[in-house]
Write a protein that holds these residues in place. Sequence first.
Motif, PDB file in Angstrom:
ATOM      1  N   ILE A 172     -51.976  -4.379  41.432  1.00  0.00           N
ATOM      2  CA  ILE A 172     -53.333  -4.091  41.314  1.00  0.00           C
ATOM      3  C   ILE A 172     -53.449  -2.972  40.054  1.00  0.00           C
ATOM      4  O   ILE A 172     -52.787  -1.988  40.738  1.00  0.00           O
ATOM      5  CB  ILE A 172     -53.984  -4.288  42.676  1.00  0.00           C
ATOM      6  CG1 ILE A 172     -54.014  -5.458  43.248  1.00  0.00           C
ATOM      7  CG2 ILE A 172     -55.704  -3.826  42.106  1.00  0.00           C
ATOM      8  CD1 ILE A 172     -54.453  -5.384  44.584  1.00  0.00           C
ATOM      9  N   SER A 220     -58.330  -6.043  29.528  1.00  0.00           N
ATOM     10  CA  SER A 220     -57.157  -7.217  29.460  1.00  0.00           C
ATOM     11  C   SER A 220     -55.829  -6.845  29.813  1.00  0.00           C
ATOM     12  O   SER A 220     -55.630  -5.707  30.444  1.00  0.00           O
ATOM     13  CB  SER A 220     -57.175  -7.177  27.810  1.00  0.00           C
ATOM     14  OG  SER A 220     -56.641  -5.996  27.187  1.00  0.00           O
ATOM     15  N   ASP A 221     -55.006  -7.762  29.832  1.00  0.00           N
ATOM     16  CA  ASP A 221     -53.633  -7.970  30.448  1.00  0.00           C
ATOM     17  C   ASP A 221     -53.677  -7.069  31.767  1.00  0.00           C
ATOM     18  O   ASP A 221     -52.945  -6.307  32.269  1.00  0.00           O
ATOM     19  CB  ASP A 221     -52.919  -6.857  29.722  1.00  0.00           C
ATOM     20  CG  ASP A 221     -51.299  -6.893  29.543  1.00  0.00           C
ATOM     21  OD1 ASP A 221     -50.821  -7.884  30.119  1.00  0.00           O
ATOM     22  OD2 ASP A 221     -50.426  -5.968  29.169  1.00  0.00           O
ATOM     23  N   ASN A 222     -54.374  -7.945  32.518  1.00  0.00           N
ATOM     24  CA  ASN A 222     -54.513  -7.522  34.022  1.00  0.00           C
ATOM     25  C   ASN A 222     -55.182  -6.397  34.370  1.00  0.00           C
ATOM     26  O   ASN A 222     -54.274  -5.699  35.303  1.00  0.00           O
ATOM     27  CB  ASN A 222     -53.034  -8.016  34.842  1.00  0.00           C
ATOM     28  CG  ASN A 222     -52.976  -9.647  34.800  1.00  0.00           C
ATOM     29  OD1 ASN A 222     -53.758 -10.555  34.978  1.00  0.00           O
ATOM     30  ND2 ASN A 222     -51.693  -9.773  34.709  1.00  0.00           N
ATOM     31  N   ASN A 223     -56.039  -5.767  33.553  1.00  0.00           N
ATOM     32  CA  ASN A 223     -56.571  -4.541  33.628  1.00  0.00           C
ATOM     33  C   ASN A 223     -55.685  -3.443  33.217  1.00  0.00           C
ATOM     34  O   ASN A 223     -55.749  -2.265  33.391  1.00  0.00           O
ATOM     35  CB  ASN A 223     -56.907  -4.056  35.281  1.00  0.00           C
ATOM     36  CG  ASN A 223     -58.294  -4.947  35.616  1.00  0.00           C
ATOM     37  OD1 ASN A 223     -58.784  -5.660  34.713  1.00  0.00           O
ATOM     38  ND2 ASN A 223     -58.723  -4.576  36.788  1.00  0.00           N
ATOM     39  N   ARG A 224     -54.558  -3.688  32.656  1.00  0.00           N
ATOM     40  CA  ARG A 224     -53.749  -2.732  31.928  1.00  0.00           C
ATOM     41  C   ARG A 224     -54.304  -1.915  30.790  1.00  0.00           C
ATOM     42  O   ARG A 224     -53.908  -0.832  30.674  1.00  0.00           O
ATOM     43  CB  ARG A 224     -52.347  -3.201  31.551  1.00  0.00           C
ATOM     44  CG  ARG A 224     -51.218  -2.376  31.163  1.00  0.00           C
ATOM     45  CD  ARG A 224     -49.844  -3.323  30.736  1.00  0.00           C
ATOM     46  NE  ARG A 224     -49.143  -2.647  29.956  1.00  0.00           N
ATOM     47  CZ  ARG A 224     -49.374  -2.849  28.571  1.00  0.00           C
ATOM     48  NH1 ARG A 224     -49.910  -3.740  27.961  1.00  0.00           N
ATOM     49  NH2 ARG A 224     -48.494  -1.961  27.817  1.00  0.00           N
TER      50      ARG A 224
END
Length: 195
Positions: free
Chosen positions: A67, A86-90
């Motif tokens: 996460i 984006s990119d799983n909140n990265r």
Amino acid sequence: MNVNMSNSGNYSCQAFNNKTLRSQTSEPSAITVLEEISGSSVKPSTNLPVEGTSVSLTCEASGSVFIRNWMKDGSDLTPTDNMILSDNNRVLTFNTVKRKDSGEYFCQISNPVSSDEAKYIMTVNYGPENVQIKGPNEINIKGTLKLTCSAESTPTARFTWFLNGTEILTNSLSTLKKRLNFLTVATTPVKPGII
């Protein structure tokens, strides 16, 4: 057994009765070995964010990242119309960064066995805008003229003074004090080396 990343997988067990000669196998159980999170950082796409340009902040870390949560100035980040996660909140991208986007950004990274966070202080550069001169419009011939120039700008603007379109130099016949945004003109002679 010392656990390492290669121990992740689907585990099952089989029971065998040597009297009945029967066996039964359990349903598989997925086991994931998690590595502690370390080395967290927030890296900007540019070290000089300028208002109106695109800027991305990338939240990096080593380990098993589950996460990522972003915060701004101590509160959960609520994306606005100019932000994209984006990119799983990265990656946090500002399509057109604004001065109100300046602040302290935190990326909190966690998995079930560890957590870490990293911060980045973003200062959005802008201006100069709304440049104005304040001071009297008229003055006695032997009086002192003091003018103040102001501008909205980050970083603070540098000021240059002009008289009738020509830059005012410090070696003129009257005293000129060109410090920051103040200009003082007096009718006393100039001493060499004094600004």
